[in-house]
Design an enzyme around this catalytic site. Structure first.
Site, PDB file in Angstrom:
ATOM      1  N   THR A  12       0.827  -1.216   0.000  1.00 46.92           N
ATOM      2  CA  THR A  12       0.000   0.000   0.000  1.00 46.92           C
ATOM      3  C   THR A  12       0.854   1.256   0.000  1.00 46.92           C
ATOM      4  O   THR A  12       0.454   2.292  -0.525  1.00 46.92           O
ATOM      5  CB  THR A  12      -0.933  -0.031   1.223  1.00 46.92           C
ATOM      6  OG1 THR A  12      -1.836  -1.111   1.039  1.00 46.92           O
ATOM      7  CG2 THR A  12      -1.728   1.246   1.381  1.00 46.92           C
ATOM      8  N   SER A  58       1.406  -7.538  -1.050  1.00 48.53           N
ATOM      9  CA  SER A  58       2.206  -8.516  -0.297  1.00 48.53           C
ATOM     10  C   SER A  58       1.549  -9.890  -0.207  1.00 48.53           C
ATOM     11  O   SER A  58       2.172 -10.845   0.260  1.00 48.53           O
ATOM     12  CB  SER A  58       2.553  -8.000   1.094  1.00 48.53           C
ATOM     13  OG  SER A  58       1.450  -8.021   1.947  1.00 48.53           O
ATOM     14  N   THR A  91       1.463  -4.469   4.157  1.00 45.35           N
ATOM     15  CA  THR A  91       1.272  -4.778   5.583  1.00 45.35           C
ATOM     16  C   THR A  91       0.632  -6.138   5.829  1.00 45.35           C
ATOM     17  O   THR A  91       0.742  -6.678   6.923  1.00 45.35           O
ATOM     18  CB  THR A  91       0.403  -3.703   6.270  1.00 45.35           C
ATOM     19  OG1 THR A  91      -0.886  -3.694   5.663  1.00 45.35           O
ATOM     20  CG2 THR A  91       1.047  -2.328   6.183  1.00 45.35           C
ATOM     21  N   ASP A  92      -0.044  -6.704   4.810  1.00 40.85           N
ATOM     22  CA  ASP A  92      -0.785  -7.953   5.050  1.00 40.85           C
ATOM     23  C   ASP A  92       0.121  -9.107   5.479  1.00 40.85           C
ATOM     24  O   ASP A  92      -0.250  -9.904   6.348  1.00 40.85           O
ATOM     25  CB  ASP A  92      -1.568  -8.365   3.789  1.00 40.85           C
ATOM     26  CG  ASP A  92      -2.785  -7.482   3.565  1.00 40.85           C
ATOM     27  OD1 ASP A  92      -3.132  -6.689   4.463  1.00 40.85           O
ATOM     28  OD2 ASP A  92      -3.402  -7.582   2.483  1.00 40.85           O
TER      29      ASP A  92
HETATM   30  N1  ASP Z   1      -2.905  -5.540   0.546  1.00 41.71           N
HETATM   31  C1  ASP Z   1      -1.826  -4.623   0.896  1.00 41.71           C
HETATM   32  C2  ASP Z   1      -0.524  -5.417   0.890  1.00 41.71           C
HETATM   33  O1  ASP Z   1      -0.285  -6.164   1.785  1.00 41.71           O
HETATM   34  C3  ASP Z   1      -2.080  -4.022   2.218  1.00 41.71           C
HETATM   35  C4  ASP Z   1      -1.060  -3.059   2.720  1.00 41.71           C
HETATM   36  O2  ASP Z   1       0.042  -2.933   2.235  1.00 41.71           O
HETATM   37  O3  ASP Z   1      -1.376  -2.355   3.705  1.00 41.71           O
HETATM   38  O4  ASP Z   1       0.238  -5.283  -0.030  1.00 41.71           O
END
Ligand code: ASP
Length: 326
Positions: A12, A58, A91-92
């Protein structure tokens, strides 16, 4: 000035969507150079080198991308001119990548992962400030030897213990019962604790990686069908059971675990679906001692450790030691 290499993987923090909005965006779209434009002061913190390793959400990470990422970082970090590494990441699954690198990078130089909950095009995007602080942390002498860290929302977390605990707020992470390693105020780091578990330059898993053992996760719920364990045993060398309470399950699951261990040689680890606490060995649920206790590791982190451990040994006693040590 310290020389920090940013290894960008997407997420993100590199996401774009409708200008000003926080939803319906695509992760892993813009380059790290475009994010750095919004934090010009960073040139007073460290000298930067950029490696755009990949640019994905991710959830596209897997064992193969982890191996490639770890091998790339191991190659960069041994360079004399490199003082630290920052990895930008979604973050995932950041907690899984952080733990994987914590076990496989053979250096005491700082390695800091960071990301964002809001895309780069959002009002008050959190990525640029997280990136600024991650670079400052990687350039900090006190961060040497702390293992892989994650910097998020002014807070320094250990790669071993960090867990995403909120899928909406920008303060999305926690270290469960262990709080955090410290805080940051702009570019200053304040450390308050450290992990006692073996990591990075002392890890037996550090160094070039090739293939790793295939490990699956089985989630237990009241009435769960035990056939899933048989199916998974036919396709995997290890299974992490995310059990109830202290890593528990029904008698039917216990019978199937015993069967799969004896029939297929499957190595089982008991973790828990409860976020806080610790899973110990248990003679009621595991009378034959076929299951290894995950300790404080979540199912997804236990899977990483078992996968690395199985690439070194099939000996259940030795793997039990690994789970105590890492
Ligand atoms: N779906 C995103 C990822 O993990 C979420 C994020 O980065 O906050 O790439």
């Amino acid at each position: 000035m310290k020389h920090i290499v940013i290894v960008a993987t997407g997420g993100t923090i590199a996401g774009i969507g409708e200008k000003g909005k926080t939803v319906a965006y695509h992760a892993g779209e813009i380059s790290i150079d475009d994010i750095l434009v919004s934090i010009p002061n960073v040139k007073n913190v460290a000298e930067l080198e950029i490696v755009q390793f990949m640019n994905v959400d991710s959830n596209e990470m897997n064992i193969d991308t982890w191996i490639a990422l770890s091998n790339t970082i191991n190659d960069i970090i041994i360079r004399d001119d490199v003082d630290g590494i920052v990895v930008t990441h979604g973050t995932d699954t950041i907690e899984e990548t952080a733990y994987f690198l914590n076990l496989t990078i053979g250096s005491n130089k700082p390695i800091v992962l960071t990301g964002a909950m809001r895309p780069a095009t959002a009002t008050s995007a959190d990525g640029p400030y997280n990136l600024y602080q991650a670079i400052a942390l990687a350039a900090n002498e006190e961060a040497v030897g702390q293992g892989v860290m994650v910097l998020f929302s002014n807070t320094i977390y250990s790669g071993r213990d960090i867990q995403k605990v909120n899928n909406y707020k920008i303060d999305a992470f926690d270290q469960k019962s262990f709080g955090c390693l410290g805080y940051m105020q702009d570019e200053k780091a304040y450390f308050f604790s450290k992990t006692f578990k073996t990591h990075t330059y002392l890890s037996r898993f550090a160094g070039k990686l090739d293939v790793l053992a295939n490990v699956a996760i089985a989630y237990y719920y009241a009435g769960a069908d035990s056939d899933i364990l048989k199916y998974l045993s036919q396709h995997h060398q290890g299974i992490i059971i995310v059990g109830s309470g202290n890593g528990n399950y029904s008698k039917e699951w216990m019978r199937m675990i015993n069967y799969c261990y004896e029939e297929y040689g499957t190595i089982f680890v008991r973790a828990s679906r409860v976020p806080l606490g610790i899973v110990f060995s248990d003679h009621v649920f595991d009378p034959n001692e076929y299951c290894i206790a995950s300790n404080t590791l979540s199912g997804q982190k236990a899977r990483i450790l078992l996968s690395l451990a199985l690439s070194k040994t099939k000996d259940i006693q030795e793997i039990k030691e690994v789970f105590n040590q890492y």
